[in-house]
Design a protein around this motif. Structure first.
Motif, mmCIF file in Angstrom:
data_model
loop_
_atom_site.group_PDB
_atom_site.id
_atom_site.type_symbol
_atom_site.label_atom_id
_atom_site.label_comp_id
_atom_site.label_asym_id
_atom_site.label_seq_id
_atom_site.Cartn_x
_atom_site.Cartn_y
_atom_site.Cartn_z
ATOM 1 N N SER A 68 -0.907 63.442 50.107
ATOM 2 C CA SER A 68 -1.365 63.312 51.694
ATOM 3 C C SER A 68 -2.702 62.930 51.756
ATOM 4 N N ALA A 69 -2.953 62.919 53.114
ATOM 5 C CA ALA A 69 -4.313 62.437 53.264
ATOM 6 C C ALA A 69 -5.334 63.791 52.852
ATOM 7 N N SER A 70 -4.861 64.966 53.423
ATOM 8 C CA SER A 70 -5.913 66.039 53.341
ATOM 9 C C SER A 70 -5.819 66.394 51.920
ATOM 10 N N ALA A 71 -4.765 66.244 51.055
ATOM 11 C CA ALA A 71 -4.810 66.281 49.514
ATOM 12 C C ALA A 71 -5.877 65.452 48.816
ATOM 13 N N PHE A 72 -5.559 64.085 49.389
ATOM 14 C CA PHE A 72 -6.701 62.901 48.907
ATOM 15 C C PHE A 72 -8.019 63.457 49.153
ATOM 16 N N GLY A 73 -8.453 64.003 50.123
ATOM 17 C CA GLY A 73 -9.735 64.530 50.701
ATOM 18 C C GLY A 73 -10.161 65.637 49.684
ATOM 19 N N MET A 74 -9.322 66.523 49.359
ATOM 20 C CA MET A 74 -9.811 67.549 48.453
ATOM 21 C C MET A 74 -9.894 67.044 46.986
ATOM 22 N N ILE A 75 -9.017 66.004 46.719
ATOM 23 C CA ILE A 75 -9.414 65.576 45.177
ATOM 24 C C ILE A 75 -10.794 64.928 45.228
ATOM 25 N N LEU A 76 -10.884 64.011 46.185
ATOM 26 C CA LEU A 76 -11.932 63.066 46.047
ATOM 27 C C LEU A 76 -13.331 64.013 46.075
ATOM 28 N N GLY A 77 -13.163 65.041 47.028
ATOM 29 C CA GLY A 77 -14.075 66.045 47.361
ATOM 30 C C GLY A 77 -14.650 66.777 46.214
ATOM 31 N N ALA A 78 -13.488 67.177 45.596
ATOM 32 C CA ALA A 78 -13.886 68.230 44.138
ATOM 33 C C ALA A 78 -14.416 67.223 43.128
ATOM 34 N N ASN A 79 -14.073 65.760 43.177
ATOM 35 C CA ASN A 79 -14.625 64.848 42.032
ATOM 36 C C ASN A 79 -15.990 64.613 42.427
ATOM 37 N N ALA A 80 -16.437 64.607 43.721
ATOM 38 C CA ALA A 80 -17.652 64.189 44.075
ATOM 39 C C ALA A 80 -18.829 65.299 43.850
ATOM 40 N N ILE A 81 -18.438 66.550 43.533
ATOM 41 C CA ILE A 81 -19.325 67.768 43.233
ATOM 42 C C ILE A 81 -19.759 67.299 41.683
ATOM 43 N N ALA A 82 -19.274 66.503 41.051
ATOM 44 C CA ALA A 82 -19.604 66.168 39.630
ATOM 45 C C ALA A 82 -20.937 65.340 39.891
ATOM 46 N N ILE A 83 -20.955 64.498 40.982
ATOM 47 C CA ILE A 83 -22.208 63.774 41.236
ATOM 48 C C ILE A 83 -23.579 64.727 41.319
ATOM 49 N N ALA A 84 -23.358 65.698 42.392
ATOM 50 C CA ALA A 84 -24.387 66.703 42.456
ATOM 51 C C ALA A 84 -24.799 67.438 40.907
ATOM 52 N N LEU A 85 -23.686 67.768 40.229
ATOM 53 C CA LEU A 85 -24.214 68.443 38.932
ATOM 54 C C LEU A 85 -25.033 67.604 38.156
ATOM 55 N N GLY A 86 -24.453 66.105 37.952
ATOM 56 C CA GLY A 86 -25.343 65.203 37.235
ATOM 57 C C GLY A 86 -26.451 65.078 37.584
ATOM 58 N N SER A 87 -26.858 65.050 39.025
ATOM 59 C CA SER A 87 -28.334 64.823 39.458
ATOM 60 C C SER A 87 -29.114 66.246 39.069
ATOM 61 N N THR A 88 -28.556 67.227 38.799
ATOM 62 C CA THR A 88 -29.327 68.370 38.285
ATOM 63 C C THR A 88 -29.466 68.530 37.009
ATOM 64 N N LEU A 89 -28.341 68.031 36.312
ATOM 65 C CA LEU A 89 -28.484 68.049 34.834
ATOM 66 C C LEU A 89 -29.363 67.216 34.079
ATOM 67 N N VAL A 90 -29.798 66.129 34.958
ATOM 68 C CA VAL A 90 -30.621 64.999 34.174
ATOM 69 C C VAL A 90 -32.262 65.501 34.183
ATOM 70 N N MET A 91 -32.497 66.598 35.242
ATOM 71 C CA MET A 91 -33.737 66.903 35.046
ATOM 72 C C MET A 91 -34.042 68.084 34.166
ATOM 73 N N ARG A 92 -32.827 68.369 33.360
ATOM 74 C CA ARG A 92 -33.182 69.167 32.089
ATOM 75 C C ARG A 92 -33.826 68.341 30.912
ATOM 76 N N PRO B 240 -14.798 63.272 52.626
ATOM 77 C CA PRO B 240 -13.543 63.117 52.449
ATOM 78 C C PRO B 240 -12.613 64.431 52.710
ATOM 79 N N LEU B 241 -13.192 65.660 52.504
ATOM 80 C CA LEU B 241 -12.302 66.481 52.675
ATOM 81 C C LEU B 241 -12.160 66.747 53.978
ATOM 82 N N ALA B 242 -13.474 66.771 54.755
ATOM 83 C CA ALA B 242 -13.478 67.050 56.117
ATOM 84 C C ALA B 242 -12.632 65.843 56.936
#
Length: 402
Positions: free
Chosen positions: A252-276, A156-158
């Motif tokens: 704006s569309a670009s600001a929306f992309g930045m917000i949704l993109g930053a939020n989605a990083i939490a998904i990556a962190l969760g994928s790593t966290l669960v392996m602990r 969404p950022l791109a």
């Protein structure tokens, strides 16, 4: 089916992870890159929000159908030829879609695009299961999940930055180029499922037997349903976010992309966290509870019309829990169904996209703030019930950290 881990160097393994991660990211890229352009597409095609969101639903329907067909065929004919065919269909449908003149044509072509992308998605689970097992498989799936967490972050950022320059058509040109690139890369990849390890038997009977055994496996289907309900919640969030953040909160569309993109990083962190977690099942239950409780909070925030600060305070931990659910459910499900990895992966994908296809348009019914809030709350309650059922299962010994 027996699984062997081939000897490989660090660089070979890294390229393998990147290759699998890109395949797994197809569904996110196909749906998330053009999200910032949905409001402008609605105006260009002179249509309603629900009709525009139908493009998401049709893609998810195509992804589900494609997953079922490509996954089973790959158990019989091998991963590589099936992946080549699916990528070819994805590339062709994406190229045609760029020339859409009406919303109806766009929606229909999204079905075919999703059908082709379904092959990439389902085989991103099957190929690792051909090579790894147990906790090692879980580690690979978690790594891939973490990498894939950046797909909905970057997409969404791109797309937001491209929206003002190229519009939605330019975004799909980029997806076409990616499809062609992966098609060429796949021609150079080795087959991961030797002929001796493929499904024996002829015709539909062999497929029906594999599907029947997995559908009858209560543990496997519980993991499937937990992942599916999490995906349904994610796509309810994805399909409502452009209208809430852009149209109502006036970003704006670009600001929306930045917000949704930053939020989605939490998904990556969760994928790593669960392996602990020493016991992966415990990580799955914990992630489901985090996801569900904050989804209820997010639903309340949206329903009452609060601003971006409270929206983010609820959305980020919800997505963190979602990442934990996706990585754990994928790993546990594929470990249970690894004897027929293509079919197991197909079921994991088909069921999740059924839930996603149903959830996405629900948020556009009537008053969007109210329908979104109610949808979040209802899905979260179902997830909590499934987590309670999962808590009674004995852990898989192969998924306990030694």
């Amino acid at each position: 089916m027996t699984t062997t881990q081939p000897a490989q160097g660090r660089h070979t393994f890294l390229f393998f992870l990147i290759y699998i991660a890109i395949l797994g990211a197809f569904s996110s890229l196909v749906n998330d890159m053009y999200l910032p352009t949905i409001p402008s597409m609605m105006r260009e095609f002179h249509t309603s929000p629900s009709m525009t969101q139908l493009g998401l639903s049709m893609t998810m329907l195509g992804l589900g159908i494609g997953s079922a067909i490509w996954g089973s065929l790959s158990d019989r004919y091998g991963r590589k030829p099936i992946l080549l065919w699916s990528l070819a269909i994805f590339g062709l449908s994406t190229a045609v879609l760029v020339f859409s003149k009406t919303i109806l044509f766009f929606v229909v072509m999204r079905l075919f695009q999703g059908f082709g992308a379904g092959g990439a998605m389902v085989l991103s689970y099957s190929i690792p299961a051909d090579r790894y097992s147990g906790r090692q498989l879980a580690k690979v799936m978690a790594l891939v999940g973490a990498i894939n967490g950046f797909a909905p972050a970057v997409a969404p950022l791109a797309g937001g930055f491209m929206a003002d320059v190229t519009g939605w058509r330019g975004i799909f040109v980029v997806l076409f180029v990616l499809g062609v690139f992966m098609l060429l890369w796949t021609t150079r990849r080795p087959e991961s499922l030797p002929p001796g390890e493929r499904i024996s038997g002829k015709g539909l009977r062999a497929y029906a037997k594999a599907y029947g055994a997995l559908f009858a496996n209560g543990r496997f289907m519980l993991y499937v349903l937990i992942k599916a309900i999490g995906i349904g919640l994610l796509y309810a969030y994805i399909s409502s976010a452009p209208f809430i953040i852009q149209d109502r909160l006036h970003f704006s569309a670009s600001a929306f992309g930045m917000i949704l993109g930053a939020n989605a990083i939490a998904i990556a962190l969760g994928s790593t966290l669960v392996m602990r977690f020493k016991v992966l099942k415990t990580g799955l239950i914990t992630g489901t509870c985090i996801m569900s409780l904050f989804a209820i909070g997010l639903g309340a925030v949206v329903y009452t019309g609060h601003g971006i600060v409270l929206f983010e305070l609820m959305a980020v931990p919800m997505l963190l829990g979602s990442g934990m659910v996706f990585a754990a459910a994928n790993s546990l499900g594929m470990e249970v169904g690894r004897a027929d990895a293509g079919t197991a992966s197909a079921i994991l994908n088909v069921v999740k996209y059924v839930f996603a296809a149903v959830a996405a348009p629900l948020v556009g019914l009537g008053n969007m703030l109210h329908s979104t809030g109610i949808t979040f709350g209802a899905i979260a309650i179902i997830a909590l019930i499934l987590a309670a059922v999962a808590s009674r299962l004995k852990p898989l010994q192969s998924m306990i950290k030694q």
